[in-house]
Every structure is written in C-alpha cells, then in structure tokens.
Scaffold this active site. Structure first.
Site, PDB file in Angstrom:
ATOM      1  CD  GLU A 145     -52.306   3.611  68.788  1.00 40.76           C
ATOM      2  OE1 GLU A 145     -52.014   2.783  67.906  1.00 40.76           O
ATOM      3  OE2 GLU A 145     -53.302   3.506  69.513  1.00 40.76           O
TER       4      GLU A 145
ATOM      5  CD  GLU B 162     -55.805   2.016  65.874  1.00 36.31           C
ATOM      6  OE1 GLU B 162     -56.097   0.841  65.610  1.00 36.31           O
ATOM      7  OE2 GLU B 162     -54.635   2.405  65.995  1.00 36.31           O
TER       8      GLU B 162
END
Ligand SMILES: *[C@@H]1O[C@H](CO)[C@@H](O)[C@H](O)[C@H]1NC(C)=O
Ligand SMILES: *[C@@H]1O[C@H](CO)[C@@H](O)[C@H](O)[C@H]1NC(C)=O
Ligand SMILES: *[C@@H]1O[C@H](CO)[C@@H](O)[C@H](O)[C@H]1NC(C)=O
Ligand SMILES: *[C@@H]1O[C@H](CO)[C@@H](O)[C@H](O)[C@H]1NC(C)=O
Ligand SMILES: *[C@@H]1O[C@H](CO)[C@@H](O)[C@H](O)[C@H]1NC(C)=O
Ligand SMILES: *[C@@H]1O[C@H](CO)[C@@H](O)[C@H](O)[C@H]1NC(C)=O
Ligand SMILES: *[C@@H]1O[C@H](CO)[C@@H](O)[C@H](O)[C@H]1NC(C)=O
Ligand SMILES: *[C@@H]1O[C@H](CO)[C@@H](O)[C@H](O)[C@H]1NC(C)=O
Length: 910
Positions: free
Chosen positions: A580, A484
C-alpha cells in the site's frame, strides 16, 4: 483407498477417461427461487412503525428500494445525501413475501432455506415461526424449514435490526467489560461508530475515501431447496503435483482432488460421486459408487492429469490463463436426484518465498515474493475497495471494466482490502481469466475487534463460507487475516497501550487461533499471512505482533508520507514489498459535477468539497504537494481555479506514485549492506473509487481513468526506462524488465528546455536490457546538462526506446509560471479508425508549438467508457497522435463534442 471417504462405504470403483460427456444440471432437487424484482410487487420492505411499506428487490438493499420508491433524494451520492439519508440505517426493516409450496417440495425429506447473503443482523420467520437468526453479512446461512411449511401459500419475513443501533448496543455491552477501541471513526468521515462490532462491510460505516451507507437487505440469492438423497454443498479443489517444486521446465503429473462436502438427507441410500476434469484433449473422469452414512459427509475424489493434457496458468504478462472445467456430480440412486458443482480451474503452483537474504547473517532478513510455476513474479498492481457502497448497485459491466482496466494497465495482482467485502464470484472469475493474482484479506481493518465466544463463532462460519466459496480460483494466491491491525496495536493507534496485553491476547485469539487456524485447516495449499503490513515469518517468530511490523527487512510495508516531497524517490522505504502506498487527488470535474451543485459547490474549500474530503488534512496535504512542484494558482479558493486545482491534484498524484513505483521496481535489483532491497512488489493504494470524492484511486467511480491510471499503465509496463537524479546530482537511467528475453535497443536521450521543441542535445546509445532484471544502463554526468544551470528556462530529459513507454525527467520542477510557454495545442484532426458495436477507435492528431507538460485529454460526458492510448504525457514532438478506444459503439461526433484538452500552461492564471 479407504482414505477417500471419511464417513462412507465404497461400493465400487470405476476410473476411466472419455472424450465427450454431457452433464445434466441439478435435477430432481426441488428448488424455489425467492429472488424477485420490485416491479413484480412480491417482496415488501416495511420500517419499524410501519409508516413505510414499499416494494423491494431481492437480491437488493433498502437504500435502492427507497430511492426507487421516491423516498430518498436522488441520485444517491448527490451533495449531502449521505447525511440526509442516514435515518434509513437507524430503522429496523422487515422484508416479507409469500411463496407457493407444492406437494413435490413438501414431499422432500430435507428442506432448507438457503441465504447466501443477509445484511446483517436479522431474525427469519417462516409462517410467523422463527427459524433462525443471522449476524454476519459474510456467512451463508441455511435454515431447516421443513417443519414450518404448508401446502400452498406460505410467508417469509426477515426482520433486520438497524446496523447502527446493533453496533452501538454491542459496543455498550462489550464496554461493561472493557471497550474494544476505537470509540468512533474520525469526525471527518461523517460516519457511524462501532463498525468493528458488527460483521458487515466495515466501510459501510464510512472510510477516509467513502461515505456511510449502512444498508439492510437480502443482498445475495435466497432460495428454498428440498431433496431426499444428498447434495453437493461445497467443494474445495486441490491441484498438486507429483514433483515437490513443479515448474514450467519439469514434467509433471497433476493430482486433481475435489474435497466434496455433501449434505445427506437419507443416510445409507446408495449413490454415485463423479469427478470430471476437462483437458486439452477430452476429459478425465473418476466415478465411484458410495454410501454416505451420516448427515454431513466429506469425500475426497481425485484424478491424475498429466502435464501434457493441460497448459499452465500464468499471471498477466508471464503467459496465458487457460482454464479447465472441473465438475463434481452426485447422483442418488433411489430418488433420481443429481447435484452438480462446476468450477473453472487453473493449473499453477504458487509459493510465497521467505528465505534468508544472507544465510551467514540472519539480521539481514528474509525475502518476500511470489513464485509461480517456479518463476519469480514481480507483483504489480493495486488495492481494491468495494465497487459501490451498496452491493446491489454493482453490475457485471462495472466489475468487468475494472478488471479489464487492471489488466490493461499491466497489473498482475490486486489486493482485496479487508475493510470491504469478499468480492463477487464475477470478480474472481475475471481475475482467473485475466491473470490477476488476488491477495485476499479477511474483512477486518483498522480497528481492534471483539474476541468473545459469540463473535469468534460467527467469524469461524465466515471463514468457512468464504474459503469454500473461493477456494478453486487459481487467481487467489494468498490469504491475509486483516488490514493494518498488527500495526495499529503495536503503534497504539487507538489508545490500546494501557490495556496492551488484553488486546494482544484478543488479537491472537481472533486472527491466529481462529482465522489462520481455520484457513490452514481448510486450505493448506495457500499461505495465510497474519496481517498486512506484517513481517511474515518474522512476525510469527515474534509472537504474532512484531516489534516493527513496518520493517524493510521482512514481509510487506504500507507507506504514506504527504508532507515530504512526493516526487523524490529518496523519501521512500527500501521495502521488500510495498502493498500500500499512494497520494490523494480528486476526480475530473465532470464526474464531480454529477454529484455537486456547480453554482454553490465548485471551489476548492467549499463546504461540499470539505464534506467529501474525509481524510483529515487531506486538502492541505494535496495543496502542499502542488505547491512543491507546480505553478500554483494565486487564489486557489476561487471558483475560477476549481478545475485547475483538480487537474493539478491529478498531476501531483500521478507523478508521485510514478516516482515511488519506479523506485520500488528499481529496488528489485538492489541489495544494500543493511540487507534492505530486493523489492518484489508494488501495489499502490487504491484502484477504484466508491463515489466521486477525494481519494487515492486511479479509476473514478464512473469508470473514468484518472491520469494516474494512464501513468500506471506505463510504469507497470513489462519493460521500462526509469531515470532519476542521484544523490550526487547525476542522472541515472535504469531499465527494469520482467521479460524473459534479453533486449538490445537504441535508447534516445534528448535534453530540452521547456521553451523550445528543438533539443539542446539529442543522442542515441545502444543498450542491453537484461532479462528479468533491474539495472543501470546509463549514467548522465552533470556536465551533460550544464547549460541548464544558468538558464531561466528549465530542462527536461526525454527518453525513448522502441517498444517501451517514453519516460521523462524534469531537472527542476516546472513550478515557475514564466517557464511554461504557451504551446497552443491544437487538435489537427480526429479520425475514425474503427467503428464497431463492441467499441470504436478514434485517432486524435495533436500539434504543439512548445514543450507541453501533462497534456490531459478527457471527455466531458460521463457515460463514455474507454481509454486513450496515452494521457497526462509530456508532448515534445510538434505532432503527436493519441488513440481513444471506447468500450461500446460510439459515433465520432459524440466523441468529438465532449473532448477537452488541457496542459500545464492552461492552468496558469497570469
Ligand atoms: C415512524 O418512524 C419514522 C422514522 O423513524 C418517524 O419519522 C415517524 O415520525 C414515525 N411515525 C410514527 C407515526 O410514529
Ligand atoms: C429495532 O429493534 C430492536 C430490537 O428488536 C429494538 O430494540 C429497537 O427499539 C428497534 N428500533 C426501532 C427504531 O424501532
Ligand atoms: C401453487 O402450486 C399449486 C400446485 O402446483 C398450484 O396448483 C397453484 O396454482 C399454485 N398457486 C399459486 C398462487 O401460484
Ligand atoms: C398469501 O398469504 C399472504 C399473507 O397471508 C397474503 O397476503 C397473500 O395474498 C396470499 N397469497 C395468495 C396467493 O393467496
Ligand atoms: C511426475 O510425472 C511426470 C509426468 O508423468 C513424470 O515424467 C515424472 O517422472 C514424475 N516425477 C516423479 C518424481 O514421479
Ligand atoms: C491424489 O492425492 C491424494 C492425496 O495424496 C491421494 O490420496 C490420491 O490417491 C491421489 N489421486 C490419484 C488419482 O492418484
Ligand atoms: C497418479 O499419479 C501418481 C504420481 O505420478 C501415481 O503414483 C499414481 O499411481 C497415479 N494414480 C493413478 C490412479 O493413476
Ligand atoms: C473558503 O475560503 C474563503 C477564502 O478564504 C473563505 O471566505 C470561505 O469562507 C471559505 N469557505 C469555506 C466553506 O470554508
């Protein structure tokens, strides 16, 4: 043939095949194992001012040593202990022992101290002389110590600096130039700041699902080794084919090349290097005499293995996982030393396919999926976090259970997330064995990171250590440099906007110029993605930081939305690959009771519960999802509704992740005119828990499956039925199949009102399930359930098909108290199906008088490891039998004693 040797001379080439061959272990190489249990009083751990001096276990960690010495409140995760024990992380700890050196060892010309894992910043002394330093938990260090050893008694001291203090100082030093953000984790984490400044498990400074335990210690093997000739330090293993796109249909000759990293004590000493690959019918061996002319030599040695000598390795659900032993042996001629490296290899060919969706219109993006042995694989699975915040607490059994649970839930891929650790050898070996593909992040997550020379040097060593350690595992299909951080930088999560170009330059220096470059050099056989989420090739085209790393048209996406209706498929993104996504819940009450004080803490908003809820607004978001879908307690903050709230949270989590996952699986067969669609992966966040607390996990920290894990087993089944209400209010039923076979079967559709076990409608239709496809097989018009419109009760569609998990669809959410009848669920009978040392199976026969939503069985005892054949199900038949399979021997009385059953009606506080 000289290309085989980078720094050496070939004396003679021998190539032959043998049927049987016995290998010796390492021999002639002197080795002193420095590991020791604390019970033997060998290692001591001492704090800064020497007021604490306790025996230590190596491999181990300071928290466990202190707890065993009675200096920490027990057990470690109990109540507020994570805060109360934080002083441990603010101390410097010195680990010391003495060891005996024999003349045999001293006579060796090269003597190294091998440290597989030092956590983290330390200086190492042998006989009070500094021999080196460490600053990275993920680097294997080897210190040359021959000059400092003496015959007989010697000492070693490893002085660890407080990780919290080190990180703080590194931050201050860095900040004099510019601060590498964020300043700290959110206050809800109860964490420590600046984990990004120390190469240590990032989550050990706390995360939104876990506590801070910034440990110190020697957490992996440590030993001394001496040799005169040469030894095999590492070996990469490349298995390539003579055809450019090997597939299960094509005849192949495999080239097995070991790239051997030798450490040479005596250049010009003659030796032999040998490669043996075991196959179905004997082994293939290549042996070669060599002279290694430098201190470090890289040799490529190879053999051909024809396709008929081995079987292909497949992901779980697609075939078997045969493994073949590959051994590399170096024998030194003058010194009688041998050095062996043994690996379990798999023969498979993996591609990450990123091709134009529509070559006439590049705006429609690229595909993103894995192809194994020529077969496109739909990736099903989850993300793992560390199994325990203290690595020394992870046992073989815990890892085994976790991987078995993943396999049992029909998963074929796990992403090892970048805020934890590069996992144990054990975990990867189990992944090889079970066919669980591994998406391996490098350990950088949710932060900016320094990019100074010192930091980059350390990271480079880390990449080198880990790629060489893990390279041979067939399960690993992908590297990704971080979690991320591309999205964080692009989205200005940490206030980097004003200094964007600086952070962007650092980003590229660290992830692209250092990590990706190093990985590509060592391991050209696998892709190395820049980040996750990322746009894959498109991110590269956009200079490594994409304008929108969350694009549905490229790469993978992480998606979280706790404020919309999580049971509704239409809120979810039409991504190519969901790596995710998820929703929070809490563990089962008896798991929590092991770490909280039932009298003081057992209510929804207790100080304790808030302490364990690290996700800002987490409790409120969970509450919102419950209120949207289920009967909500009148007083959710009361002690009397505590267990109800935990149960409701698990139901909402399971249903939301089910809706989302089924949506992604359906999306495999859909391509929108925008270019969106063709999803090929669903990895929900997160597989396991690090401690008993609020989290997105489907498996609790004690191994108990949450309701979600049972749901996962169903929604990841090879063939599923997936009903949903479309935008027009009709019900569409899809079948999604990963199977290579076409199936023809009867689909039974029953329409129930919750107040009766007699269906309003019951009909069957013969359907065709296309192989490896997602397609609509049935459209149920609104007319079909017209009578539900004006009814006070609510309707449920229930779908059954042979060999496929049942599925259900509430036409209205079961939210009104009045519509949930009391089903009077009874256990009619519990019988023992099988009792064996390696597990017992029990049959639990249940009866119900009404439709019973979300029937959840659990055992109060936390030490019973096992799974039910189904759980959290909607009971529509008067009698239903579920099975419980325990992992270990379990007498039936012990199983019966703790068994609890709850369904939606039980939670209604009328
Ligand atoms: C030694 O350190 C501990 C922990 O930091 C502290 O509590 C203690 O007061 C110190 N003792 C002395 C004698 O300085
Ligand atoms: C730990 O060691 C560092 C570096 O040697 C030193 O600066 C610091 O004061 C020590 N911390 C404690 C708590 O003694
Ligand atoms: C150290 O090794 C020597 C040589 O093998 C042996 O004689 C001696 O007993 C050992 N000492 C200890 C303390 O183990
Ligand atoms: C080895 O040396 C250490 C440190 O001087 C000492 O504490 C220990 O008793 C010695 N061991 C033996 C076996 O002599
Ligand atoms: C590859 O090897 C197979 C099996 O030995 C053989 O049949 C095939 O012709 C080879 N293909 C090429 C392109 O060399
Ligand atoms: C395997 O491939 C390597 C690299 O192309 C080549 O050098 C080697 O000769 C091949 N091995 C065999 C046994 O053909
Ligand atoms: C290995 O196989 C390749 C491709 O099939 C072939 O060209 C090569 O000669 C073989 N090498 C050996 C040493 O048999
Ligand atoms: C929990 O909520 C109750 C009722 O609103 C309130 O009295 C209590 O102070 C809250 N407890 C905590 C720890 O916030």
């Amino acid at each position: 043939m000289n290309s085989l040797l980078r720094n050496g001379v070939i004396l003679e080439l021998i190539l032959f095949t043998v049927l049987e061959f016995c290998w010796g272990q390492n021999s002639g190489i002197e080795s002193v194992n420095l590991n020791a249990e604390r019970e033997n009083q060998i290692w001591k751990a001492v704090n800064s001012n020497k007021t604490i001096n306790i025996p230590a276990t190596v491999p181990g960690g300071i928290y466990t040593d202190l707890e065993k010495s009675g200096l920490l409140s027990t057990p470690i995760y109990y109540r507020f202990n994570d805060l109360e024990t934080r002083w441990v992380a603010k101390e410097n700890w010195t680990f010391s022992r003495s060891f005996n050196v024999t003349s045999d060892l001293l006579s060796k010309s090269r003597i190294g101290l091998v440290c597989h894992g030092l956590d983290t910043v330390s200086e190492i002394f042998v006989n009070d002389v500094s021999v080196g330093t460490s600053d990275n938990m993920f680097v294997r260090y080897i210190f040359s110590i021959k000059d400092f050893l003496k015959l007989g008694n010697n000492t070693i001291d490893i002085k660890f600096q407080s990780p919290v203090e080190y990180a703080q100082k590194a931050w201050e030093k860095q900040s004099s130039d510019y601060p590498v953000l964020p300043r700290c984790v959110p206050a809800n984490y109860n964490g420590e700041c600046h984990a990004n400044h120390i190469r240590k498990m990032q989550a050990s400074f706390a995360w939104d699902w876990g506590p801070a335990y910034p440990s110190s210690g020697i957490y992996k093997d440590i030993y001394i080794e001496g040799f005169n000739g040469a030894l095999v330090r590492d070996s990469l293993l490349f298995i390539t084919s003579n055809v450019s796109r090997p597939s299960y249909t094509r005849a192949t000759t495999w080239n097995v090349t070991a790239q051997v990293y030798l450490e040479v004590a005596d250049p010009y000493e003659p030796g032999t290097i040998r490669l043996e690959v075991s196959t179905k019918n004997g082994s293939v061996v290549f042996e070669q005499d060599v002279i290694l002319t430098e201190n470090q030599v890289v040799l490529n040695i190879s053999v051909n293995v024809t396709g008929d000598q081995v079987n292909l390795w497949w992901p779980n659900g697609y075939g078997k996982q045969p493994l073949y032993t590959v051994q590399v042996l170096y024998t030194s001629n003058n010194y009688g030393e041998t050095s062996l490296k043994s690996m379990e290899a798999g023969f498979r060919f993996v591609e990450l396919v990123q091709e134009d969706i529509d070559f006439t219109d590049v705006e429609k993006g690229l595909t993103f999926y894995f192809r194994v042995n020529g077969w496109p694989i739909y990736a099903k699975g989850s993300n793992t976090i560390p199994i325990h915040v203290l690595p020394e607490r992870v046992t073989q059994e815990m890892t085994e259970w976790l991987m078995e649970s993943a396999k049992e839930a029909n998963m074929n891929m796990l992403r090892i997330w970048g805020g934890g650790i590069y996992e144990s050898d054990n975990l990867y070996s189990l992944a090889d064995k079970y066919g669980i593909m591994i998406w391996q992040d490098f350990m950088f997550a949710c932060s900016m990171y320094p990019a100074n020379t010192e930091f980059l040097e350390s990271v480079k060593k880390e990449v080198d250590t880990q790629v060489k350690r893990l390279h041979y595992h067939p399960s690993i299909v992908l590297w990704a440099t971080n979690n991320e951080n591309e999205a964080a930088l692009r989205g200005n999560w940490y206030g980097t906007f004003l200094n964007y170009s600086r952070f962007a330059a650092d980003y590229i220096k660290l992830y692209i110029d250092t990590i990706k470059t190093e990985v590509n050099k060592l391991d050209p056989s696998r892709e190395c993605l820049p980040s996750s989420p990322s746009n894959g090739l498109e991110t590269e085209d956009e200079g490594w930081i994409a304008k929108n790393p969350y694009s549905n048209l490229y790469g993978d996406v992480h998606y979280y939305n706790y404020l919309a209706d999580g049971w509704k498929w239409s809120i979810y993104p039409r991504t190519r690959f969901a790596s995710e996504y998820g929703f929070q819940s809490w563990p089962y009450q008896h798991t929590l009771y092991s770490v909280i004080d039932k009298d003081q803490d057992a209510y929804w908003n207790s100080t304790m519960m808030n302490h364990r809820q690290h996700h800002p607004l987490g409790q409120a978001e969970m509450r919102l999802q419950m209120q949207l879908h289920l009967p909500f307690p009148r007083d959710h903050k009361d002690t009397s509704t505590f267990e109800t709230m935990l149960y409701l949270a698990q139901v909402t989590q399971s249903m939301a992740v089910k809706a989302e996952t089924e949506f992604y699986r359906r999306l495999k067969g859909l391509l929108y005119s925008s270019g969106e669609g063709l999803n090929m992966g669903a990895l929900y966040w997160q597989l396991n828990d690090i401690w008993p607390g609020a989290s997105w996990a489907s498996i609790e920290s004690n191994g108990r499956w949450k309701m979600l894990h049972y749901y996962a087993r169903n929604f990841f089944a090879p063939v599923i039925l997936s009903p949903f209400i479309n935008q027009k209010g009709e019900v569409e039923v899809y079948t999604i199949s990963d199977s290579k076979d076409r199936i023809q079967a009867l689909l039974r559709v029953r329409l129930f009102q919750l107040d009766s076990l007699t269906p309003l409608k019951d009909y069957e239709i013969l359907i065709d399930v296309d192989p490896v496809a997602s397609a609509q097989v049935l459209l149920i018009p609104i007319l079909f359930f017209e009578e539900c419109e004006n009814s006070v009760s609510i309707c449920l569609l229930y779908f059954t098909m042979f060999n496929v998990p049942d599925n259900f669809l509430f036409l209205t959410y079961p939210k009104e108290r009045a519509v949930i009848q009391n089903p009077n669920i009874r256990i009619e009978e519990i019988t023992s199906v099988e009792t064996a040392t390696n597990g017992s199976t029990f049959a639990v026969k249940l009866s119900t008088e009404a439709i019973a939503p979300f029937v959840f069985l659990n055992n109060q005892r936390n030490d019973i490891t096992g799974w039910f054949s189904d759980n959290g199900f909607v009971m529509v038949n008067p009698i239903q039998t579920v099975y419980f399979q325990s992992k270990n021997y379990l007498p039936i009385d012990e199983f019966k004693e703790g068994l609890e059953i709850v369904s939606l009606h039980d939670v209604i506080d009328l």
